[in-house]
Design an enzyme around this catalytic site. Sequence first.
Site, PDB file in Angstrom:
ATOM      1  N   LYS A  78       0.634  -1.071   0.185  1.00 52.41           N
ATOM      2  CA  LYS A  78      -0.131  -0.056  -0.082  1.00 52.41           C
ATOM      3  C   LYS A  78       1.246   1.049  -0.383  1.00 52.41           C
ATOM      4  O   LYS A  78       2.050   1.085   0.057  1.00 52.41           O
ATOM      5  CB  LYS A  78      -1.249  -0.110   1.680  1.00 52.41           C
ATOM      6  CG  LYS A  78      -2.026   1.706   1.463  1.00 52.41           C
ATOM      7  CD  LYS A  78      -2.825   0.790   2.589  1.00 52.41           C
ATOM      8  CE  LYS A  78      -3.917   2.031   2.725  1.00 52.41           C
ATOM      9  NZ  LYS A  78      -4.649   1.638   3.866  1.00 52.41           N
ATOM     10  N   SER A 153      -9.117   1.867   3.390  1.00 54.52           N
ATOM     11  CA  SER A 153      -8.717   2.447   2.633  1.00 54.52           C
ATOM     12  C   SER A 153      -7.435   1.282   2.068  1.00 54.52           C
ATOM     13  O   SER A 153      -7.445   1.768   1.173  1.00 54.52           O
ATOM     14  CB  SER A 153      -7.755   3.406   3.502  1.00 54.52           C
ATOM     15  OG  SER A 153      -7.186   2.928   4.370  1.00 54.52           O
ATOM     16  N   SER A 177      -9.747  -0.935   7.765  1.00 53.00           N
ATOM     17  CA  SER A 177      -9.103  -0.735   6.055  1.00 53.00           C
ATOM     18  C   SER A 177      -7.953  -1.506   5.820  1.00 53.00           C
ATOM     19  O   SER A 177      -7.553  -1.878   4.751  1.00 53.00           O
ATOM     20  CB  SER A 177      -8.231   0.565   6.106  1.00 53.00           C
ATOM     21  OG  SER A 177      -8.912   1.577   6.669  1.00 53.00           O
TER      22      SER A 177
END
Length: 489
Positions: A78, A153, A177
């Site tokens: 990420k 997210s 997330s």
Amino acid sequence: MEYYSLTLCEALRLLESGETTSVALTQSVLSRIESVESSVKAYLNIDKERAIQQAERADDLRSQGKGGPLCGIPLAVKDVLCTADFPTTCGSRILEHFTPPYNATVIEKLQKAGAIIIGKLSMDEFAMGSTNENCAFTVPENPWRQGYVAGGSSGGSAAAVAADECFAALGSDTGGSVRQPASLCGVVGMKPTYGRVSRYGLVAFASSLDQVGPLTKDVRDCALMMNVISGYDELDSTSINTSVPDYTLALERGLQGMRIGVPKEYFGDGLDSEVEAVVRKGIAMLEEMGAEVKEVTLPHTEYCVAVYYLIAPAEASSNLARYDGVRYSYRDTDAESLLDVYKQSRSKGFGDEVKRRILIGTYALSAGYYDAYYKKASQVRTLIKQDFEKVFQECDLIVSPVNPGPAWPLGEKSDDPLAMYLSDILTLSANLAGIPGLSVPCGFTTSGLPVGMQMQAAHFNEEVLLKAAYNLEQLAGIVNQKPAIGENK
């Protein structure tokens, strides 16, 4: 079968037996990305040339009998984790051209283990969102249904793993997330205990809530990733100096004697009927394998959303103050004074959701309001933590849905922030309490959308989660099901 469709552990076995090479695995994954990325949109940055060079080095190491536990395995991370070899944008215009001078500790751990990091993955801006639609650059789509959200997210991480665009990925979890996108995309996602995995080099959203975690194709892969990234780090003041077990040893069949609590508050109004049916079927499977199931109560659950959306924005408003247009972030060139630099750089560099949370947080911390909002929220947070401690005196595990519903169409909730915030109600509590949580696929809706089961355990009891998830995975028998995107042979 194409190499890219293998699990991480399957790929490792082929490498260890000499049946394939890291170069072949990496080329397969890069080919897969080229084939499906226009539909998935998971990546923000890919370095193909560097990935092949790393693969060649990994093959050389293996030929010498060297290499770590992930030697030659292509992974992705990420874009909230600092990487010296890639830009780190956090999905925000304000960091669009920023490349850190150092690696996050978890990146160092992956590289020491021999993993190949092929790219950085899309995310909601500064990890603020539940759909990945807040990214300033590209919005991932759910591999199971194009035009639907991948979750957030860490939506790019979940989508990439589900679409076989990497063998595993790292995400971050501040209020769900990792677990929520894992559930919506049909992969495994774990939020470790706060302090179990180093936060050094994780760009901060809410420092008392953030935690790095893996997203993988199955539970065994998750256990292996946890082996690599866990452990004390003196560079992280919140890191806990405690021993790290071999998580793969927790993957035993049978749940005889395991005590499982089902919180009644997690099965109330707003829960999609199909999601409830799939999760209750999963609970029945756990019972079938020898677990003792009972209803429990977490009485302060109704306050979790309010508490989280005071504490997280307050911490965010403080953490994001560093992006002032003066140092490494975006700077508005039209500004004529220092005050204009601050105002215009932040106004143009941050997206709407980030600005919304900064405003909420600044208000909650302001003079005259701190005691009424932030302090009160922190006190209720303690009550939420105590709820879990009480349940874990009589249960080893808490199970529930991850999200109130399956994935939904892109744009459906974009104009309703409150509806978006309420969708996090089942995952926020683990972050507030600092306990580990995991999402494991347990079935599908009648329209074919994945549904995950959330498992939560007491602090540092990740082994309990992995054992229960492994057993559910074996009995559910859905781990080999793939989304129709591209060609899975």
